[in-house]
Design a protein around this motif. Structure first.
Motif, PDB file in Angstrom:
ATOM      1  N   TYR A 284       4.396   8.306   6.791  1.00 19.44           N
ATOM      2  CA  TYR A 284       4.844   7.568   7.965  1.00 19.44           C
ATOM      3  C   TYR A 284       6.373   7.555   7.974  1.00 19.44           C
ATOM      4  O   TYR A 284       6.988   6.933   7.101  1.00 19.44           O
ATOM      5  CB  TYR A 284       4.307   6.135   7.943  1.00 19.44           C
ATOM      6  N   PRO A 285       7.015   8.250   8.920  1.00 19.85           N
ATOM      7  CA  PRO A 285       8.478   8.274   8.945  1.00 19.85           C
ATOM      8  C   PRO A 285       9.053   6.946   9.427  1.00 19.85           C
ATOM      9  O   PRO A 285       8.519   6.321  10.347  1.00 19.85           O
ATOM     10  CB  PRO A 285       8.794   9.413   9.923  1.00 19.85           C
TER      11      PRO A 285
ATOM     12  N   GLU B 258       0.806  -1.208   0.000  1.00 19.90           N
ATOM     13  CA  GLU B 258       0.000   0.000   0.000  1.00 19.90           C
ATOM     14  C   GLU B 258       0.852   1.277   0.000  1.00 19.90           C
ATOM     15  O   GLU B 258       0.309   2.379  -0.034  1.00 19.90           O
ATOM     16  CB  GLU B 258      -0.942   0.012   1.208  1.00 19.90           C
ATOM     17  N   ILE B 259       2.167   1.123   0.066  1.00 19.99           N
ATOM     18  CA  ILE B 259       3.061   2.291   0.006  1.00 19.99           C
ATOM     19  C   ILE B 259       3.088   2.807  -1.419  1.00 19.99           C
ATOM     20  O   ILE B 259       3.328   2.048  -2.364  1.00 19.99           O
ATOM     21  CB  ILE B 259       4.474   1.922   0.484  1.00 19.99           C
ATOM     22  N   GLU B 260       2.867   4.105  -1.590  1.00 25.83           N
ATOM     23  CA  GLU B 260       2.781   4.700  -2.921  1.00 25.83           C
ATOM     24  C   GLU B 260       4.124   5.264  -3.372  1.00 25.83           C
ATOM     25  O   GLU B 260       4.525   5.062  -4.516  1.00 25.83           O
ATOM     26  CB  GLU B 260       1.703   5.799  -2.923  1.00 25.83           C
ATOM     27  N   TRP B 261       4.780   6.008  -2.504  1.00 27.54           N
ATOM     28  CA  TRP B 261       6.125   6.489  -2.825  1.00 27.54           C
ATOM     29  C   TRP B 261       6.876   6.761  -1.532  1.00 27.54           C
ATOM     30  O   TRP B 261       6.289   6.808  -0.451  1.00 27.54           O
ATOM     31  CB  TRP B 261       6.115   7.716  -3.736  1.00 27.54           C
ATOM     32  N   VAL B 262       8.188   6.899  -1.665  1.00 29.43           N
ATOM     33  CA  VAL B 262       9.080   7.037  -0.525  1.00 29.43           C
ATOM     34  C   VAL B 262       9.963   8.258  -0.758  1.00 29.43           C
ATOM     35  O   VAL B 262      10.511   8.438  -1.853  1.00 29.43           O
ATOM     36  CB  VAL B 262       9.960   5.780  -0.341  1.00 29.43           C
ATOM     37  N   GLN B 263      10.093   9.094   0.263  1.00 31.20           N
ATOM     38  CA  GLN B 263      10.898  10.313   0.164  1.00 31.20           C
ATOM     39  C   GLN B 263      11.962  10.318   1.247  1.00 31.20           C
ATOM     40  O   GLN B 263      11.690  10.035   2.417  1.00 31.20           O
ATOM     41  CB  GLN B 263      10.015  11.555   0.316  1.00 31.20           C
TER      42      GLN B 263
ATOM     43  N   ARG C 266       6.122   3.876  -6.674  1.00 28.64           N
ATOM     44  CA  ARG C 266       5.549   2.631  -7.191  1.00 28.64           C
ATOM     45  C   ARG C 266       5.264   2.801  -8.678  1.00 28.64           C
ATOM     46  O   ARG C 266       4.566   3.736  -9.087  1.00 28.64           O
ATOM     47  CB  ARG C 266       4.272   2.280  -6.429  1.00 28.64           C
ATOM     48  N   LEU C 267       5.791   1.899  -9.468  1.00 28.31           N
ATOM     49  CA  LEU C 267       5.745   2.027 -10.922  1.00 28.31           C
ATOM     50  C   LEU C 267       4.313   2.057 -11.457  1.00 28.31           C
ATOM     51  O   LEU C 267       3.992   2.815 -12.376  1.00 28.31           O
ATOM     52  CB  LEU C 267       6.523   0.870 -11.551  1.00 28.31           C
TER      53      LEU C 267
ATOM     54  N   ARG D 109       4.687   7.293   1.923  1.00 24.80           N
ATOM     55  CA  ARG D 109       3.383   7.884   1.605  1.00 24.80           C
ATOM     56  C   ARG D 109       2.354   6.786   1.352  1.00 24.80           C
ATOM     57  O   ARG D 109       2.577   5.879   0.550  1.00 24.80           O
ATOM     58  CB  ARG D 109       3.512   8.779   0.368  1.00 24.80           C
ATOM     59  N   ARG D 110       1.238   6.911   2.050  1.00 26.69           N
ATOM     60  CA  ARG D 110       0.104   5.996   1.874  1.00 26.69           C
ATOM     61  C   ARG D 110      -1.181   6.777   2.101  1.00 26.69           C
ATOM     62  O   ARG D 110      -1.422   7.284   3.191  1.00 26.69           O
ATOM     63  CB  ARG D 110       0.183   4.836   2.849  1.00 26.69           C
TER      64      ARG D 110
END
Length: 314
Positions: free
Chosen positions: A246-247, A226-231, A274-275, A240-241
């Protein structure tokens, strides 16, 4: 309305809420200082017009409103954490002095402009002495802003929930095998040497399916799919979800090794996405691009990763 709905409403308007809070803090302080300064002037019998203390205080507050985003960015660039405190603290001293100089020049310019509208002249006084005096105050104000920003972010992170990897179950240790005692053999017969055994290959860390999120004393599981992208964010990565971040304490490179390489792609030195959620690539004149996701979010894509991304999307 549930707590998560309130959080979602806040996160969608977070930038404006933060600006409004800083503005209220600075302008409220300027108004209070204006009133007390006027009272002090009247008590001391000094000859100043009522509007002058207002110009002094609000000119300073307006310049601080412009400088605070720069200070917060400096805190992100050189975070003041225990492991890097000694290395980053001198940088913040330099940042504070540069901020003080910008604050003084900005507020003096605003005061001169305001006095000119009243056919008056503003005199800052002895510049070296006044710069030293303002510098002492501004370094203290710089530190106060860092403390307020850090406390605010800690509260927001606790509200959103901090993620962590679930503890992996211990690997079972195989029981020792016993070999039968060899029978006596004639001394004339050679005993064959034992065949060399190969060391087992190190097992790779399994890809986690879920993360543990601790949020205001509660715990729940966050599915990895369910994670959409990571920064990347300093010593953390923000996951990001559904409009929530969520850090997780990790570097971006280390967390990338925990993700399914078929599902995620690096698009920037600070972003993984996420592609399947990429809807469009919007090139820029500088050769980079912006990625538009299905939910309308837009992420940067640097030219270093752009061609590789296009190959993955084919």
């Amino acid at each position: 309305m549930t707590e998560d709905k309130w959080l979602g409403i806040y996160l969608r308007r977070r930038r404006w809420v933060e600006r409004a809070l800083w503005s209220a803090l600075l302008l409220g302080s300027a108004l209070a200082n204006t009133i007390t300064t006027n009272l002090d002037i009247r008590r001391a019998g000094l000859r100043f017009d009522t509007w002058e203390p207002a110009v002094w205080e609000f000119s300073s507050a307006l310049v601080w409103m412009v400088l605070i985003p720069w200070i917060v960015r400096a805190a992100d660039t050189k975070p003041l954490r225990w492991g890097v405190l000694r290395r980053h603290l001198p940088w913040h001293l330099v940042f504070a002095l540069v901020t003080s100089l910008a604050h003084v020049l900005g507020m003096v310019a605003l005061r001169k402009l305001a006095y000119a509208t009243q056919d008056a002249v503003y005199d800052f006084g002895n510049w070296p002495l006044e710069l030293f005096y303002e510098g002492l105050k501004d370094v203290r104000s710089y530190a106060f802003i860092l403390v307020i920003a850090g406390a605010y972010r800690l509260f927001v992170w606790r509200w959103q929930g901090e993620a962590s990897l679930l503890a992996e179950p211990p690997t079972p240790v195989p029981a020792p095998t016993t070999t039968p005692t060899p029978t006596a053999v004639p001394t004339a017969m050679p005993i064959p040497a034992a065949a060399p055994t190969l060391a087992p290959a190190p097992a790779t860390a399994p890809l986690p399916e879920r993360l543990l999120v601790k949020k205001l004393g509660k715990e729940f599981l966050l599915p990895m799919d369910e994670i959409e992208w990571v920064q990347a964010c300093g010593n953390y990565v923000n996951l990001r979800r559904q409009q929530h971040d969520y850090p997780l304490r990790s570097s971006l490179g280390a967390f990338e090794q925990r993700l399914d390489p078929a599902a995620f792609v690096r698009v920037h030195r600070g972003y993984l996405v996420r592609l399947s959620l990429i809807e469009a690539i919007e090139p820029t004149e500088a050769g980079d691009a912006h990625l538009r996701l299905r939910d309308g979010s837009r992420l940067p894509c640097s030219r270093t990763y752009l061609e590789r991304l296009r190959q993955r999307l084919v």
